[in-house]
Design a protein around this motif. Structure first.
Motif, short mmCIF file in Angstrom:
data_model
loop_
_atom_site.label_atom_id
_atom_site.label_comp_id
_atom_site.label_asym_id
_atom_site.label_seq_id
_atom_site.Cartn_x
_atom_site.Cartn_y
_atom_site.Cartn_z
N LEU A 292 18.88 51.04 -51.37
CA LEU A 292 19.84 51.10 -53.00
C LEU A 292 21.25 51.01 -52.51
CD1 LEU A 292 17.59 54.27 -53.84
CD2 LEU A 292 17.61 51.75 -54.76
N ARG B 127 23.52 51.74 -55.38
CA ARG B 127 23.52 52.25 -56.44
C ARG B 127 23.35 53.41 -56.03
NH1 ARG B 127 22.71 47.64 -57.96
NH2 ARG B 127 21.44 47.21 -60.37
N VAL C 127 23.68 59.55 -55.90
CA VAL C 127 23.31 58.13 -57.23
C VAL C 127 25.26 58.18 -57.44
CG1 VAL C 127 22.44 57.98 -58.86
CG2 VAL C 127 21.05 59.01 -57.52
N ASP D 6 13.29 51.26 -57.55
CA ASP D 6 13.65 51.64 -58.65
C ASP D 6 12.64 53.20 -58.97
OD1 ASP D 6 15.57 49.72 -59.31
OD2 ASP D 6 13.90 48.55 -60.82
N LEU E 116 15.02 55.47 -56.44
CA LEU E 116 16.26 55.86 -57.57
C LEU E 116 16.13 56.86 -58.59
CD1 LEU E 116 19.38 55.01 -57.46
CD2 LEU E 116 18.46 53.11 -59.59
#
Length: 248
Positions: free
Chosen positions: A42, A47, A57, A69, A72
């Motif tokens: 990530l 991200r 984040v 995802d 995330l």
């Protein structure tokens, strides 16, 4: 994120897969490594970013990889940066099986059913294209042999492989001692990979649990037992049949 590139969790799992037995080396610490590999992937995708010993984040936009995802989104829901050691040490229900099933769908491994003790059903996984594993392994071998600083992805893979104890699987015995040492040294070539690898090792040494109980100060100062060999990796919750447990 383009799916033409294999993700770090996929590559770490392929490194851990034993071609002779169809099982994964270091299964308990590998669960931690896969969670850490998601963080590095990530970060490489832009991200998330390190914030001291925490993970923040910075771009919540999905990558296009469902498993990444999901991680995330969980990080986003935290609302504030989370300590890497706490994230990696959290429950990871079926993460290894998720990635094994994904590799099977991609045609990179094949599931081979069997039995344990002639009674319990098991599933082992065999690589369908050994060239993929050789390419992944070759990047580590090249970085170890040449001493040339590797790219961030390879450096992070090396850091994670060392953190979960794959060095003795990849470079066994006395003859592999120098290679294991150089594998460990590659940790310095990627800051994010290094942060995550240290967090994986801290969890194995119980640092995350200590800090949750208020027995260790914030940051990476080790607790009383952190300098000793790990007495065991915290067990990760699993679900599903004994067949899945045996497959790992």
């Amino acid at each position: 994120m383009a799916r033409s590139r294999r993700t770090l969790p996929e590559e770490l799992l392929m490194l851990a897969l034993d071609p002779a037995t169809g099982t994964t080396a270091q299964p308990q610490s590998l669960d931690l490594g896969l969670a850490g590999a998601q963080l590095v992937e990530l970060a490489l995708a832009g991200r998330i970013a390190p914030d001291g010993d925490r993970i923040a984040v910075v771009v919540p936009r999905p990558t296009g990889d469902p498993t990444l995802d999901c991680a995330l989104e969980l990080l986003r829901r935290r609302g504030a940066p989370v300590r890497a050691v706490h994230w990696i040490g959290g429950p990871r229900l079926g993460l290894r099986q998720t990635y094994l099933s994904h590799l099977e769908r991609c045609g990179m491994v094949a599931a081979v059913p069997g039995q344990m003790c002639g009674v319990l059903p098991t599933t082992r996984y065999q690589a369908t294209d050994t060239g993929i594993s050789r390419e992944i392994r070759g990047r580590l071998d090249s970085a170890i042999r040449t001493g040339v600083p590797p790219d961030p992805r390879t450096a992070a893979l090396a850091a994670l492989a060392h953190a979960v104890g794959l060095g003795k699987h990849l470079y066994p015995g006395n003859e592999g001692r120098s290679s294991r040492s150089r594998l460990r040294d590659l940790i310095r070539h990627d800051p994010m990979g290094g942060l995550v690898a240290h967090a994986v090792m801290d969890v194995q040494n119980g640092v995350g649990a200590q800090s949750r109980r208020g027995q260790a100060p914030a940051g990476r100062q080790p607790g009383p037992g952190a300098g000793e060999p790990a007495r065991g990796v915290p067990m990760q919750p699993h679900h599903g049949s004994m067949a899945r447990a045996a497959a790992h």
